[in-house]
Motif scaffolding. Structure first.
Motif, PDB file in Angstrom:
ATOM      1  N   VAL A  33      -4.635  -5.527  -8.385  1.00 35.07           N
ATOM      2  CA  VAL A  33      -5.358  -5.329  -7.006  1.00 35.07           C
ATOM      3  C   VAL A  33      -4.428  -4.440  -6.226  1.00 35.07           C
ATOM      4  O   VAL A  33      -4.766  -3.561  -5.545  1.00 35.07           O
ATOM      5  N   ALA A  34      -3.041  -4.772  -6.417  1.00 31.86           N
ATOM      6  CA  ALA A  34      -2.145  -3.998  -5.441  1.00 31.86           C
ATOM      7  C   ALA A  34      -2.010  -2.543  -5.898  1.00 31.86           C
ATOM      8  O   ALA A  34      -1.940  -1.637  -5.320  1.00 31.86           O
ATOM      9  N   ARG A  35      -2.445  -2.291  -7.421  1.00 29.07           N
ATOM     10  CA  ARG A  35      -2.518  -0.905  -7.841  1.00 29.07           C
ATOM     11  C   ARG A  35      -3.785  -0.389  -7.019  1.00 29.07           C
ATOM     12  O   ARG A  35      -3.792   0.882  -6.742  1.00 29.07           O
ATOM     13  N   GLU A  36      -4.833  -0.908  -7.061  1.00 32.30           N
ATOM     14  CA  GLU A  36      -6.097  -0.158  -6.461  1.00 32.30           C
ATOM     15  C   GLU A  36      -5.654   0.185  -5.097  1.00 32.30           C
ATOM     16  O   GLU A  36      -5.896   1.356  -4.685  1.00 32.30           O
ATOM     17  N   ILE A  37      -5.000  -0.641  -4.260  1.00 31.36           N
ATOM     18  CA  ILE A  37      -4.570  -0.426  -2.754  1.00 31.36           C
ATOM     19  C   ILE A  37      -3.722   0.670  -2.718  1.00 31.36           C
ATOM     20  O   ILE A  37      -3.850   1.643  -1.698  1.00 31.36           O
ATOM     21  N   SER A  38      -2.598   0.767  -3.600  1.00 27.87           N
ATOM     22  CA  SER A  38      -1.741   1.793  -3.643  1.00 27.87           C
ATOM     23  C   SER A  38      -2.364   3.011  -3.862  1.00 27.87           C
ATOM     24  O   SER A  38      -2.193   3.884  -3.042  1.00 27.87           O
TER      25      SER A  38
ATOM     26  N   LEU B 264       0.157   7.883  -6.134  1.00 27.64           N
ATOM     27  CA  LEU B 264       0.278   8.105  -7.651  1.00 27.64           C
ATOM     28  C   LEU B 264       1.672   7.325  -8.114  1.00 27.64           C
ATOM     29  O   LEU B 264       1.636   6.649  -8.858  1.00 27.64           O
ATOM     30  N   ILE B 265       2.500   7.827  -7.133  1.00 26.00           N
ATOM     31  CA  ILE B 265       3.690   7.157  -7.402  1.00 26.00           C
ATOM     32  C   ILE B 265       3.810   5.596  -7.408  1.00 26.00           C
ATOM     33  O   ILE B 265       4.352   4.858  -8.514  1.00 26.00           O
ATOM     34  N   GLY B 266       3.053   5.123  -6.461  1.00 27.22           N
ATOM     35  CA  GLY B 266       2.971   3.655  -6.314  1.00 27.22           C
ATOM     36  C   GLY B 266       2.304   2.967  -7.526  1.00 27.22           C
ATOM     37  O   GLY B 266       2.637   1.843  -8.119  1.00 27.22           O
ATOM     38  N   ALA B 267       0.997   3.788  -7.921  1.00 26.64           N
ATOM     39  CA  ALA B 267       0.329   3.269  -8.935  1.00 26.64           C
ATOM     40  C   ALA B 267       1.086   3.144 -10.290  1.00 26.64           C
ATOM     41  O   ALA B 267       0.835   2.355 -11.036  1.00 26.64           O
ATOM     42  N   ASP B 268       1.825   4.283 -10.279  1.00 25.84           N
ATOM     43  CA  ASP B 268       2.673   4.482 -11.618  1.00 25.84           C
ATOM     44  C   ASP B 268       3.563   3.418 -11.700  1.00 25.84           C
ATOM     45  O   ASP B 268       3.868   2.847 -12.874  1.00 25.84           O
ATOM     46  N   ALA B 269       4.346   2.977 -10.674  1.00 25.53           N
ATOM     47  CA  ALA B 269       5.516   2.051 -10.801  1.00 25.53           C
ATOM     48  C   ALA B 269       4.698   0.755 -11.234  1.00 25.53           C
ATOM     49  O   ALA B 269       5.347   0.002 -11.960  1.00 25.53           O
ATOM     50  N   ILE B 270       3.543   0.347 -10.573  1.00 20.81           N
ATOM     51  CA  ILE B 270       2.872  -0.755 -11.097  1.00 20.81           C
ATOM     52  C   ILE B 270       2.435  -0.848 -12.366  1.00 20.81           C
ATOM     53  O   ILE B 270       2.561  -1.969 -13.057  1.00 20.81           O
ATOM     54  N   ASP B 271       1.897   0.066 -12.969  1.00 20.03           N
ATOM     55  CA  ASP B 271       1.489   0.279 -14.260  1.00 20.03           C
ATOM     56  C   ASP B 271       2.607   0.346 -15.285  1.00 20.03           C
ATOM     57  O   ASP B 271       2.603  -0.654 -16.179  1.00 20.03           O
ATOM     58  N   ARG B 272       3.760   0.786 -14.788  1.00 18.34           N
ATOM     59  CA  ARG B 272       5.152   0.504 -15.581  1.00 18.34           C
ATOM     60  C   ARG B 272       5.748  -0.932 -15.823  1.00 18.34           C
ATOM     61  O   ARG B 272       5.945  -1.498 -16.664  1.00 18.34           O
TER      62      ARG B 272
ATOM     63  N   PHE C 130       3.461  18.401   2.796  1.00 13.51           N
ATOM     64  CA  PHE C 130       2.343  17.306   2.824  1.00 13.51           C
ATOM     65  C   PHE C 130       1.647  17.254   1.301  1.00 13.51           C
ATOM     66  O   PHE C 130       1.376  16.064   1.004  1.00 13.51           O
ATOM     67  N   ASP C 131       1.938  18.311   0.444  1.00  6.13           N
ATOM     68  CA  ASP C 131       1.407  18.318  -0.718  1.00  6.13           C
ATOM     69  C   ASP C 131       2.088  17.189  -1.774  1.00  6.13           C
ATOM     70  O   ASP C 131       1.748  16.450  -2.589  1.00  6.13           O
ATOM     71  N   ILE C 132       3.526  17.168  -1.263  1.00  3.65           N
ATOM     72  CA  ILE C 132       4.465  16.400  -1.976  1.00  3.65           C
ATOM     73  C   ILE C 132       4.025  14.845  -1.218  1.00  3.65           C
ATOM     74  O   ILE C 132       4.210  14.018  -2.088  1.00  3.65           O
ATOM     75  N   MET C 133       3.998  14.790  -0.157  1.00  4.44           N
ATOM     76  CA  MET C 133       3.577  13.396   0.507  1.00  4.44           C
ATOM     77  C   MET C 133       2.536  12.979  -0.336  1.00  4.44           C
ATOM     78  O   MET C 133       2.381  11.431  -0.372  1.00  4.44           O
ATOM     79  N   LYS C 134       1.383  13.648  -0.421  1.00  2.71           N
ATOM     80  CA  LYS C 134       0.294  12.890  -0.838  1.00  2.71           C
ATOM     81  C   LYS C 134       0.341  12.634  -2.342  1.00  2.71           C
ATOM     82  O   LYS C 134      -0.493  11.999  -2.832  1.00  2.71           O
ATOM     83  N   THR C 135       1.672  12.472  -2.932  1.00  2.00           N
ATOM     84  CA  THR C 135       1.699  12.059  -4.431  1.00  2.00           C
ATOM     85  C   THR C 135       2.155  10.720  -4.187  1.00  2.00           C
ATOM     86  O   THR C 135       2.232  10.018  -5.228  1.00  2.00           O
ATOM     87  N   HIS C 136       2.478   9.996  -3.050  1.00  2.00           N
ATOM     88  CA  HIS C 136       3.003   8.653  -2.853  1.00  2.00           C
ATOM     89  C   HIS C 136       2.017   7.483  -3.513  1.00  2.00           C
ATOM     90  O   HIS C 136       2.367   6.709  -4.033  1.00  2.00           O
TER      91      HIS C 136
ATOM     92  N   HIS D 204       0.740  -1.172   0.158  1.00  2.00           N
ATOM     93  CA  HIS D 204      -0.012   0.046   0.042  1.00  2.00           C
ATOM     94  C   HIS D 204       0.928   1.256   0.087  1.00  2.00           C
ATOM     95  O   HIS D 204       0.516   2.248  -0.669  1.00  2.00           O
ATOM     96  N   ASP D 205       2.034   1.096   0.699  1.00  2.00           N
ATOM     97  CA  ASP D 205       2.836   2.267   0.866  1.00  2.00           C
ATOM     98  C   ASP D 205       4.108   2.419  -0.082  1.00  2.00           C
ATOM     99  O   ASP D 205       5.040   3.192   0.122  1.00  2.00           O
ATOM    100  N   ILE D 206       4.185   1.722  -1.172  1.00  2.00           N
ATOM    101  CA  ILE D 206       5.168   1.275  -2.133  1.00  2.00           C
ATOM    102  C   ILE D 206       5.745   2.701  -2.558  1.00  2.00           C
ATOM    103  O   ILE D 206       6.744   2.852  -2.717  1.00  2.00           O
ATOM    104  N   GLY D 207       4.605   3.567  -2.926  1.00  2.00           N
ATOM    105  CA  GLY D 207       5.059   4.883  -3.590  1.00  2.00           C
ATOM    106  C   GLY D 207       6.007   5.823  -2.625  1.00  2.00           C
ATOM    107  O   GLY D 207       6.403   6.713  -3.263  1.00  2.00           O
ATOM    108  N   LYS D 208       6.042   5.301  -1.382  1.00  2.00           N
ATOM    109  CA  LYS D 208       6.993   6.375  -0.602  1.00  2.00           C
ATOM    110  C   LYS D 208       8.370   6.354  -1.036  1.00  2.00           C
ATOM    111  O   LYS D 208       9.160   7.223  -0.679  1.00  2.00           O
ATOM    112  N   VAL D 209       8.877   5.319  -1.513  1.00  2.00           N
ATOM    113  CA  VAL D 209      10.045   5.223  -2.240  1.00  2.00           C
ATOM    114  C   VAL D 209      10.582   6.504  -3.149  1.00  2.00           C
ATOM    115  O   VAL D 209      11.771   6.900  -3.204  1.00  2.00           O
TER     116      VAL D 209
END
Length: 393
Positions: A290-295, A256-264, A248-254, A225-230
């Motif tokens: 499913v992992a993308r949904e959660i992230s 999207l970062i996680g979902a984009d990593a899974i898409d790629r 916090f605005d930057i933190m709120k992108t995590h 769920h928090d893989i985008g924090k990388v």
């Protein structure tokens, strides 16, 4: 077939056991003397004794069964043999003086494999017995090979699932290694999600999203769920205390970062796949979807005030709704640099306050019903005795 399989199934077999069933002593003697040099022989002179013999002692590999016997005839004996799982697969050859084709057809329809007519022709008897025993040995060998293959497939599937689990956990731990929320957070939240999912699997609003193998996929994907924090800079991710609005605005992108990593990851896998592999993509990548949904969705809120998309209500995937409550509950009961861990009652109060606002009301109801299980998980997997910094974001 592998050498290991051959060594497992191609072993020398003892002489086959044949049960001869005939109420005439002369016929028992003739058949016994004819078959005894090559096979182990057992005999029974009635249908009742035949059934007992077939179920006890050495299990016969073949039964020679007289049709016309007083009391229980051969047809009735065969019916009882076929109805019993212990004897259902033993091949039966009828021995009979009857020659009418309808009698032969009746026996074959009931499950007899062949007929031997009286008076006996020794060459015919030996040939038909040998043929049926060879067929049975071939079936038995095939069954042993199938058992071995099923066990090997099961072993390899378990091995692949273990590799998948380890890979998922490694990715989750990699993301967590950069975060200050260390300890057993991913273990606890995964177990919380599983408790909620199993409680809600029969609920009409959740059954389709958790049916079949999907429930297991949701549970398995929860640690990501928090893989985008990388992708969040250290200055923000590791900052002690609360973040500024800009941070916090930057933190709120995590998400999207996680979902984009899974898409790629999915796109790159498809790009390198042949046509046959690509055709299997829908099934193979269901877990990653499913992992993308959660992230992407675990920071959304039921009332639409969450991020990154401001989804509300049923727009939020079920998997993300479960993760949202699990993640918040774990943050509430965990120590942070700016707060001590909350008690179970305090955390419960906040979860209840978030009903219809932060959380799906049905998920909150499931939490209340399973609260003792949550407490058991928290007690079983406490964080290490190191003070964490930062905050849950």
């Amino acid at each position: 077939m592998t050498g290991a399989l051959h060594s497992a199934v191609e072993i020398e077999q003892p002489a086959a056991t044949i049960l001869i069933v005939d109420d005439t002593p002369q016929n028992l003697t003739i058949l016994g003397e004819l078959l005894c040099p090559s096979y182990q022989i057992r005999a029974a002179n009635s249908g009742e004794r035949a059934l007992r013999a077939a179920r006890t002692g050495t299990r016969p590999d073949l039964i020679l069964l007289d049709v016309m016997m007083p009391g229980m005839d051969g047809y009735e004996v065969l019916g009882k043999l076929r109805a019993d799982p212990m004897t259902a697969d033993i091949p039966v050859i009828f021995i009979t003086a009857m020659s009418a084709s309808e009698d032969e057809e009746r026996g074959l329809q009931q499950g007899a494999v062949d007929y031997i007519s009286k008076p006996f022709n020794p060459a015919v008897v030996l040939a038909r017995v040998r043929t049926q025993l060879e067929l049975k040995q071939a079936r038995d060998r095939l069954a042993r090979e199938n058992d071995w293959l099923e066990q090997e497939i099961s072993r390899r599937m378990r091995e692949n699932l273990l590799i998948q689990d380890l890979s998922v956990r490694a990715l989750a731990c990699l993301a967590e290694a950069r975060d200050t929320e260390t300890g057993n957070h991913i273990v606890r939240t995964q177990l919380y999600v599983e408790v909620l999912a199993r409680h809600l699997v029969e609920h009409p609003a959740f059954s389709s999203a958790l049916s079949g193998s999907r429930l297991e996929m949701v549970v398995k994907a929860a640690p990501l769920h928090d893989i985008g924090k990388v992708g969040i800079p250290d200055a923000i991710l590791l900052k002690p205390g609360r973040l500024t609005p800009e941070e916090f605005d930057i933190m709120k992108t995590h998400p999207l970062i996680g979902a984009d990593a899974i898409d790629r990851a999915i796109a790159q896998s498809l790009a390198g796949a042949d046509t046959g592999t690509a055709e299997l993509a829908d099934g193979a990548f269901t877990f990653l979807k499913v992992a993308r949904e959660i992230s992407l969705g675990h920071q959304e809120k039921w009332d639409g005030s969450g991020y990154p998309a401001g989804l509300s209500g049923a727009e939020i995937p079920v998997s993300a709704r479960l993760m949202a409550l699990a993640d918040v509950f774990d943050a509430l009961i965990s120590r942070r640099v700016y707060k001590p861990p909350m008690s179970l009652d305090e955390a419960t109060r906040i979860i209840l306050d978030g009903r219809n606002k932060h959380f799906d009301p049905d998920v909150v109801d499931a939490f209340v019903a399973c609260r003792d299980r949550f407490a058991e998980i928290a007690a079983r997997f406490p964080d290490h005795e190191t003070e964490s910094t930062g905050e849950t974001r």
